[in-house]
Design a protein around this motif. Structure first.
Motif, mmCIF file in Angstrom:
data_model
loop_
_atom_site.group_PDB
_atom_site.id
_atom_site.type_symbol
_atom_site.label_atom_id
_atom_site.label_comp_id
_atom_site.label_asym_id
_atom_site.label_seq_id
_atom_site.Cartn_x
_atom_site.Cartn_y
_atom_site.Cartn_z
ATOM 1 N N SER A 112 75.619 35.450 72.777
ATOM 2 C CA SER A 112 76.239 34.897 71.559
ATOM 3 C C SER A 112 75.772 33.459 71.417
ATOM 4 C CB SER A 112 77.768 34.945 71.659
ATOM 5 O OG SER A 112 78.223 33.989 72.598
ATOM 6 N N GLY A 113 76.112 32.856 70.286
ATOM 7 C CA GLY A 113 75.777 31.451 70.088
ATOM 8 C C GLY A 113 76.523 30.566 71.080
ATOM 9 N N TYR A 114 77.765 30.929 71.344
ATOM 10 C CA TYR A 114 78.566 30.163 72.304
ATOM 11 C C TYR A 114 77.889 30.173 73.672
ATOM 12 C CZ TYR A 114 82.831 28.553 74.676
ATOM 13 O OH TYR A 114 83.738 27.850 75.413
ATOM 14 N N LEU A 115 77.461 31.352 74.077
ATOM 15 C CA LEU A 115 76.786 31.468 75.382
ATOM 16 C C LEU A 115 75.455 30.727 75.387
ATOM 17 C CD1 LEU A 115 77.519 35.175 76.346
ATOM 18 C CD2 LEU A 115 78.415 33.109 77.438
ATOM 19 N N THR B 194 73.510 18.061 68.048
ATOM 20 C CA THR B 194 74.181 18.025 66.747
ATOM 21 C C THR B 194 74.053 19.379 66.090
ATOM 22 O OG1 THR B 194 74.344 16.856 64.623
ATOM 23 C CG2 THR B 194 72.134 17.274 65.458
ATOM 24 N N GLU B 195 74.837 19.589 65.035
ATOM 25 C CA GLU B 195 74.637 20.745 64.179
ATOM 26 C C GLU B 195 73.753 20.289 63.019
ATOM 27 O OE1 GLU B 195 78.384 22.777 63.122
ATOM 28 O OE2 GLU B 195 79.304 21.784 64.823
ATOM 29 N N SER B 196 73.118 21.228 62.310
ATOM 30 C CA SER B 196 72.363 20.811 61.118
ATOM 31 C C SER B 196 73.240 20.958 59.887
ATOM 32 C CB SER B 196 71.052 21.583 60.981
ATOM 33 O OG SER B 196 71.274 22.969 60.925
ATOM 34 N N VAL C 182 69.376 20.996 68.200
ATOM 35 C CA VAL C 182 70.033 21.126 66.900
ATOM 36 C C VAL C 182 70.576 22.550 66.768
ATOM 37 C CG1 VAL C 182 69.742 21.059 64.392
ATOM 38 C CG2 VAL C 182 68.614 19.343 65.834
ATOM 39 N N ASP C 183 71.878 22.635 66.528
ATOM 40 C CA ASP C 183 72.569 23.914 66.377
ATOM 41 C C ASP C 183 72.506 24.309 64.897
ATOM 42 O OD1 ASP C 183 74.550 25.856 65.903
ATOM 43 O OD2 ASP C 183 75.818 25.125 67.536
ATOM 44 N N GLU C 184 71.713 25.358 64.625
ATOM 45 C CA GLU C 184 71.529 25.798 63.233
ATOM 46 C C GLU C 184 72.331 27.061 62.931
ATOM 47 O OE1 GLU C 184 69.011 24.115 60.822
ATOM 48 O OE2 GLU C 184 67.152 24.601 61.900
ATOM 49 N N ALA C 185 73.501 27.180 63.552
ATOM 50 C CA ALA C 185 74.324 28.384 63.365
ATOM 51 C C ALA C 185 74.552 28.686 61.884
ATOM 52 C CB ALA C 185 75.668 28.222 64.080
ATOM 53 N N HIS C 186 74.831 27.640 61.084
ATOM 54 C CA HIS C 186 75.175 27.875 59.675
ATOM 55 C C HIS C 186 73.996 27.662 58.740
ATOM 56 C CE1 HIS C 186 79.423 28.430 60.527
ATOM 57 N NE2 HIS C 186 79.223 27.533 61.482
ATOM 58 N N ALA C 187 72.868 27.207 59.271
ATOM 59 C CA ALA C 187 71.688 26.984 58.434
ATOM 60 C C ALA C 187 70.740 28.175 58.495
ATOM 61 C CB ALA C 187 70.957 25.721 58.900
ATOM 62 N N GLY D 33 70.411 28.892 67.338
ATOM 63 C CA GLY D 33 70.973 29.610 66.198
ATOM 64 C C GLY D 33 71.795 30.794 66.648
ATOM 65 N N THR D 34 72.395 31.459 65.671
ATOM 66 C CA THR D 34 73.176 32.649 66.002
ATOM 67 C C THR D 34 72.747 33.799 65.100
ATOM 68 O OG1 THR D 34 75.392 33.590 66.131
ATOM 69 C CG2 THR D 34 75.067 31.874 64.498
ATOM 70 N N LEU D 35 72.916 35.008 65.601
ATOM 71 C CA LEU D 35 72.641 36.209 64.811
ATOM 72 C C LEU D 35 73.902 36.654 64.089
ATOM 73 C CD1 LEU D 35 70.713 38.125 67.643
ATOM 74 C CD2 LEU D 35 69.747 36.645 65.854
ATOM 75 N N SER D 36 74.998 35.914 64.317
ATOM 76 C CA SER D 36 76.331 36.388 63.944
ATOM 77 C C SER D 36 76.844 35.847 62.614
ATOM 78 C CB SER D 36 77.331 36.013 65.037
ATOM 79 O OG SER D 36 76.736 36.021 66.314
ATOM 80 N N LYS D 37 76.087 34.995 61.978
ATOM 81 C CA LYS D 37 76.564 34.440 60.709
ATOM 82 C C LYS D 37 75.720 35.005 59.573
ATOM 83 C CE LYS D 37 79.296 31.239 63.077
ATOM 84 N NZ LYS D 37 79.333 30.148 64.035
ATOM 85 N N ALA D 38 74.767 34.234 59.026
ATOM 86 C CA ALA D 38 74.022 34.771 57.879
ATOM 87 C C ALA D 38 73.276 36.059 58.230
ATOM 88 C CB ALA D 38 73.043 33.737 57.343
#
Ligand SMILES: *Cc1c(COP(=O)(O)O)cnc(C)c1O
Length: 377
Positions: free
Chosen positions: A97-100, A165-167, A194-199, A225-230
């Protein structure tokens, strides 16, 4: 009641008193959902589901072992290659996950004697990761490269330095000044994550993110990044250099000591990347719609903070007010969650609205009107 659990009731009562009590409840059906992170509406996309089904049937329900034992499947390598390409990096590494991913990365890169410099509003996973790493944690003012510069200057110690940081910020929807932050980090010889979870999937060319939009691949060491959002599924990843990937494979405990991501999740992500490649303009279109929606809210006199993305907060201040407004919106047919401390700073409780491809133009016009009416009561 079990006397050993007496303290739990007291803690829960404290949370209730502070209007901070939360529950993990199934949201009521039939509401127009403004609290989903499924920005591109891919979780139910037929191609994504078909890809998940195919990989599930071909490779089974589970990966059966961790990546370093016997859990690495050709699918994992295929997805990593695709993510590296999307992000414009030589390599990528999947996490559960992104958290992991954040836990794994920080733990692998820094430890006692090192320092993590984190934006004050950086996601809890980054903060937890910093604490767990045992490095010193230094927080710089939100989106303030100059403050980061001052803190880096003061930290003259011998240890390794890592800036995080997050983007696109998850609770504020504003954007980090990436070129300036990257320049400061580089000037001080600090690594940059850079954490692009939401980008990811939304911003930048073809949904590749803001690092790519600013052509900062060479300046940002870790593009997380994460596979769990967009992307609508589940899992986390980081794009980086080949050497960085090799280090993480050997040192990231959240990668090593856990079972490899299951085939269906990997398949869903591959399917989502296919859809994204065929529709490279979806992210930009979503951002245009979100901008129009934000404009309506702002014109109604609401405080949308510095939002510049599909995430639009409506800041209301007090916890009780945020809760009451969320309840009224629910009665009016909208699902919008009240975000309270400790997720956001004290006194900045807000409704967090996210615009997704599931909203029609008409939905957005109607929703803005409802929010205006409810919030001006
Ligand atoms: C959601 C989120 C994560 C965690 O990603 P998951 O895949 O949901 O574990 C990490 N960072 C940020 C900024 C997030 O918003």
């Amino acid at each position: 009641m079990d006397s050993r659990e007496q303290w739990i009731e007291e803690e829960l009562e404290t949370l209730r008193q502070a209007q901070r009590f939360r529950r993990a409840a199934v949201p009521p059906p039939g509401l127009l959902n403004f609290s989903s992170n499924d920005y591109l509406d891919l979780a139910h996309h037929p191609d994504v589901i078909a890809a998940a089904e195919r990989t599930l049937r071909a490779a089974g329900a589970g990966a059966t072992a961790s990546r370093l034992v016997s859990g690495t499947l050709p699918l994992h390598e295929e997805l990593e290659a695709r993510l590296a390409r999307l992000k414009g990096y030589p390599a990528a590494l999947l996490f559960g996950s992104g958290y992991l991913a954040n836990l794994g990365i920080l733990g692998a890169l820094v430890g006692r004697g090192d320092t993590v410099f984190a934006d004050r509003l950086a996601h809890a996973s980054l903060m937890d990761a910093a604490v767990l790493s045992r490095a010193a944690l230094c927080r710089f003012r939100h989106n303030d490269p100059q403050h980061l510069d001052e803190l880096l200057q003061k930290a003259s110690g011998a240890g390794r330095k890592l800036v995080v940081t997050e983007s696109v910020f998850s609770m504020d929807g504003d954007l980090a000044p990436l070129p300036e932050l990257a320049a400061v980090a580089q000037q001080h010889g600090a690594l940059l994550l850079v954490d692009e979870a939401h980008a990811t999937g939304v911003c930048g060319p073809g949904g590749s993110g803001l690092i790519r939009e600013h052509k900062l691949e060479a300046a940002v060491n870790l593009s997380m990044g994460t596979l769990s959002k967009a992307l609508g599924g589940y899992g986390g990843f980081v794009a980086c250099s080949a050497a960085m990937r090799a280090l993480l494979v050997n040192r990231a405990r959240a990668f090593i000591y856990t079972t490899a991501p299951p085939p269906a999740a990997v398949g869903a992500a591959l399917g989502a990347l296919d859809v994204l490649e065929k529709n490279p303009g979806w992210g930009a279109e979503l951002l245009r719609r979100a901008a129009a929606f934000r404009g309506r809210l702002r014109a109604a006199g609401l405080d949308v903070m510095q939002s510049a993305s599909q995430i639009i907060p409506v800041q209301v201040g007090a916890n009780a007010r945020a809760l009451a407004l969320a309840e009224e919106l629910r009665a009016a047919g909208l699902l919008a969650i009240a975000i309270r401390p400790p997720t956001v700073p004290e006194g900045t409780a807000r409704l967090r609205l996210s615009v997704t491809r599931a909203h029609s133009e008409g939905d957005l016009v109607r929703a803005a009107e409802i929010i205006r009416r409810v919030c001006s009561l």
